[in-house]
Scaffold this motif. Structure first.
Motif, PDB file in Angstrom:
ATOM      1  N   MET A   1       0.809  -1.181   0.000  1.00  0.00           N
ATOM      2  CA  MET A   1       0.000   0.000   0.000  1.00  0.00           C
ATOM      3  C   MET A   1       0.862   1.258   0.000  1.00  0.00           C
ATOM      4  N   TRP A   2       1.940   1.295   0.774  1.00  0.00           N
ATOM      5  CA  TRP A   2       2.800   2.479   0.823  1.00  0.00           C
ATOM      6  C   TRP A   2       3.451   2.730  -0.531  1.00  0.00           C
ATOM      7  N   SER A   3       3.846   1.670  -1.206  1.00  0.00           N
ATOM      8  CA  SER A   3       4.453   1.855  -2.529  1.00  0.00           C
ATOM      9  C   SER A   3       3.421   2.362  -3.535  1.00  0.00           C
ATOM     10  N   GLN A   4       2.162   1.993  -3.375  1.00  0.00           N
ATOM     11  CA  GLN A   4       1.107   2.523  -4.241  1.00  0.00           C
ATOM     12  C   GLN A   4       0.943   4.027  -4.028  1.00  0.00           C
ATOM     13  N   ILE A   5       0.962   4.456  -2.770  1.00  0.00           N
ATOM     14  CA  ILE A   5       0.866   5.889  -2.473  1.00  0.00           C
ATOM     15  C   ILE A   5       2.079   6.607  -3.046  1.00  0.00           C
ATOM     16  N   ALA A   6       3.253   6.016  -2.882  1.00  0.00           N
ATOM     17  CA  ALA A   6       4.489   6.625  -3.385  1.00  0.00           C
ATOM     18  C   ALA A   6       4.437   6.828  -4.892  1.00  0.00           C
ATOM     19  N   SER A   7       3.784   5.920  -5.593  1.00  0.00           N
ATOM     20  CA  SER A   7       3.756   5.996  -7.057  1.00  0.00           C
ATOM     21  C   SER A   7       2.790   7.062  -7.580  1.00  0.00           C
ATOM     22  N   LEU A   8       1.970   7.637  -6.720  1.00  0.00           N
ATOM     23  CA  LEU A   8       0.985   8.618  -7.172  1.00  0.00           C
ATOM     24  C   LEU A   8       1.590   9.956  -7.573  1.00  0.00           C
ATOM     25  N   GLY A   9       2.742  10.330  -7.020  1.00  0.00           N
ATOM     26  CA  GLY A   9       3.309  11.643  -7.318  1.00  0.00           C
ATOM     27  C   GLY A   9       4.800  11.676  -7.170  1.00  0.00           C
ATOM     28  N   ASP A  10       5.402  12.828  -7.532  1.00  0.00           N
ATOM     29  CA  ASP A  10       6.857  12.925  -7.439  1.00  0.00           C
ATOM     30  C   ASP A  10       7.325  13.732  -6.231  1.00  0.00           C
ATOM     31  N   ALA A  11       6.406  14.195  -5.391  1.00  0.00           N
ATOM     32  CA  ALA A  11       6.730  14.813  -4.100  1.00  0.00           C
ATOM     33  C   ALA A  11       5.560  14.518  -3.166  1.00  0.00           C
ATOM     34  N   GLU A  70       5.571  17.935 -10.772  1.00  0.00           N
ATOM     35  CA  GLU A  70       4.369  17.783 -11.601  1.00  0.00           C
ATOM     36  C   GLU A  70       3.159  17.385 -10.772  1.00  0.00           C
ATOM     37  N   CYS A  71       3.402  16.581  -9.726  1.00  0.00           N
ATOM     38  CA  CYS A  71       2.297  16.079  -8.915  1.00  0.00           C
ATOM     39  C   CYS A  71       2.744  15.958  -7.461  1.00  0.00           C
ATOM     40  N   ILE A  72       1.977  16.537  -6.567  1.00  0.00           N
ATOM     41  CA  ILE A  72       2.258  16.463  -5.129  1.00  0.00           C
ATOM     42  C   ILE A  72       1.142  15.662  -4.469  1.00  0.00           C
ATOM     43  N   VAL A  73       1.530  14.671  -3.687  1.00  0.00           N
ATOM     44  CA  VAL A  73       0.570  13.854  -2.948  1.00  0.00           C
ATOM     45  C   VAL A  73       0.532  14.358  -1.513  1.00  0.00           C
ATOM     46  N   TYR A  95       2.941  25.709  -5.602  1.00  0.00           N
ATOM     47  CA  TYR A  95       3.319  25.033  -6.841  1.00  0.00           C
ATOM     48  C   TYR A  95       2.106  25.024  -7.778  1.00  0.00           C
ATOM     49  N   PRO A  96       1.774  26.164  -8.375  1.00  0.00           N
ATOM     50  CA  PRO A  96       0.531  26.270  -9.164  1.00  0.00           C
ATOM     51  C   PRO A  96       0.460  25.340 -10.373  1.00  0.00           C
ATOM     52  N   ALA A  97       1.600  24.916 -10.897  1.00  0.00           N
ATOM     53  CA  ALA A  97       1.582  24.024 -12.063  1.00  0.00           C
ATOM     54  C   ALA A  97       1.410  22.561 -11.666  1.00  0.00           C
ATOM     55  N   ALA A  98       1.549  22.262 -10.393  1.00  0.00           N
ATOM     56  CA  ALA A  98       1.485  20.869  -9.930  1.00  0.00           C
ATOM     57  C   ALA A  98       0.040  20.413  -9.728  1.00  0.00           C
ATOM     58  N   ARG A  99      -0.206  19.178 -10.081  1.00  0.00           N
ATOM     59  CA  ARG A  99      -1.473  18.534  -9.744  1.00  0.00           C
ATOM     60  C   ARG A  99      -1.364  18.077  -8.298  1.00  0.00           C
ATOM     61  N   VAL A 100      -2.384  18.291  -7.509  1.00  0.00           N
ATOM     62  CA  VAL A 100      -2.369  17.918  -6.092  1.00  0.00           C
ATOM     63  C   VAL A 100      -3.371  16.790  -5.873  1.00  0.00           C
ATOM     64  N   ILE A 101      -2.873  15.688  -5.298  1.00  0.00           N
ATOM     65  CA  ILE A 101      -3.705  14.527  -4.986  1.00  0.00           C
ATOM     66  C   ILE A 101      -3.786  14.399  -3.474  1.00  0.00           C
ATOM     67  N   LYS A 102      -5.008  14.246  -2.946  1.00  0.00           N
ATOM     68  CA  LYS A 102      -5.215  14.130  -1.503  1.00  0.00           C
ATOM     69  C   LYS A 102      -5.457  12.667  -1.136  1.00  0.00           C
ATOM     70  N   VAL A 103      -4.619  12.147  -0.232  1.00  0.00           N
ATOM     71  CA  VAL A 103      -4.753  10.774   0.259  1.00  0.00           C
ATOM     72  C   VAL A 103      -5.067  10.834   1.750  1.00  0.00           C
ATOM     73  N   GLY A 104      -6.234  10.324   2.123  1.00  0.00           N
ATOM     74  CA  GLY A 104      -6.646  10.299   3.522  1.00  0.00           C
ATOM     75  C   GLY A 104      -6.437   8.925   4.121  1.00  0.00           C
ATOM     76  N   LEU A 105      -5.842   8.901   5.290  1.00  0.00           N
ATOM     77  CA  LEU A 105      -5.595   7.631   5.975  1.00  0.00           C
ATOM     78  C   LEU A 105      -6.656   7.397   7.037  1.00  0.00           C
ATOM     79  N   PHE A 106      -7.255   6.234   6.989  1.00  0.00           N
ATOM     80  CA  PHE A 106      -8.179   5.756   8.014  1.00  0.00           C
ATOM     81  C   PHE A 106      -9.290   6.775   8.295  1.00  0.00           C
ATOM     82  N   PRO A 107     -10.127   7.082   7.304  1.00  0.00           N
ATOM     83  CA  PRO A 107     -11.160   8.113   7.472  1.00  0.00           C
ATOM     84  C   PRO A 107     -12.143   7.777   8.584  1.00  0.00           C
ATOM     85  N   LYS A 108     -12.552   8.807   9.296  1.00  0.00           N
ATOM     86  CA  LYS A 108     -13.475   8.640  10.424  1.00  0.00           C
ATOM     87  C   LYS A 108     -14.874   9.169  10.127  1.00  0.00           C
ATOM     88  N   SER A 109     -15.046   9.813   8.974  1.00  0.00           N
ATOM     89  CA  SER A 109     -16.359  10.353   8.643  1.00  0.00           C
ATOM     90  C   SER A 109     -16.535  10.371   7.129  1.00  0.00           C
TER      91      SER A 109
END
Length: 149
Positions: A1-11, A70-73, A95-109
């Motif tokens: 799972m951690w490697s999957q998150i790592a692969s989503l972006g370059d920062a 290019e992409c920040i997670v 970083y206005p040119a970067a795509r931003v991806i939000k990853v939430g861990l263990f959501p409570k709501s």
């Protein structure tokens, strides 16, 4: 799972409250991408979302001010999703040119789930960008079924 998150972006951006331990887990799994740590003081502050956010903390590791990823997670534990949204907004401004991806861990709501692009739930990384938690019974059951497909 951690490697999957790592692969989503370059920062990766972590909210310090829970992010330090998460970033160490990511490093242990081999993710050595640049890291940004931010901290927002939201607890017990009724006006937290209205305050000027410039005074909050930001620490960069391996990312120079001249770098333009290019992409920040953005990764954080998710309750309401407030700190995750604030961190994503800050990354979009810095970083206005970067795509931003939000990853939430263990959501409570459900609100927390809806503020994410991906969540970690039931030991799986789930794309929730098209998740409708308001139909088909309780949202956490729907996520559990999705995690076990």
């Amino acid at each position: 799972m951690w490697s999957q998150i790592a692969s989503l972006g370059d920062a990766h951006c972590y909210v310090l409250g829970g992010g330090l331990a998460i970033s160490l887990a990511m490093m242990e799994s081999g993710c050595l991408k640049p890291k940004i740590f931010v901290e927002f003081h939201l607890q017990n502050d009724a006006n937290a979302l209205l305050r000027n956010r410039e005074s909050d903390v930001q620490i960069n590791f391996g990312l120079r001010s001249s770098d333009q990823p290019e992409c920040i997670v953005v990764v954080d534990k998710v309750y309401s999703g407030g700190s995750l949204r604030l961190a994503a907004e800050r990354m979009s401004k810095l970083y206005p040119a970067a795509r931003v991806i939000k990853v939430g861990l263990f959501p409570k709501s459900l609100e927390g789930v809806e503020s994410c692009d991906y969540v970690v739930f039931g030991g799986a990384l789930l794309d929730v960008s098209y998740f409708d938690g308001r139909s088909g019974g309780p949202w956490h059951y729907a996520l559990w079924r999705k995690a076990n497909q």
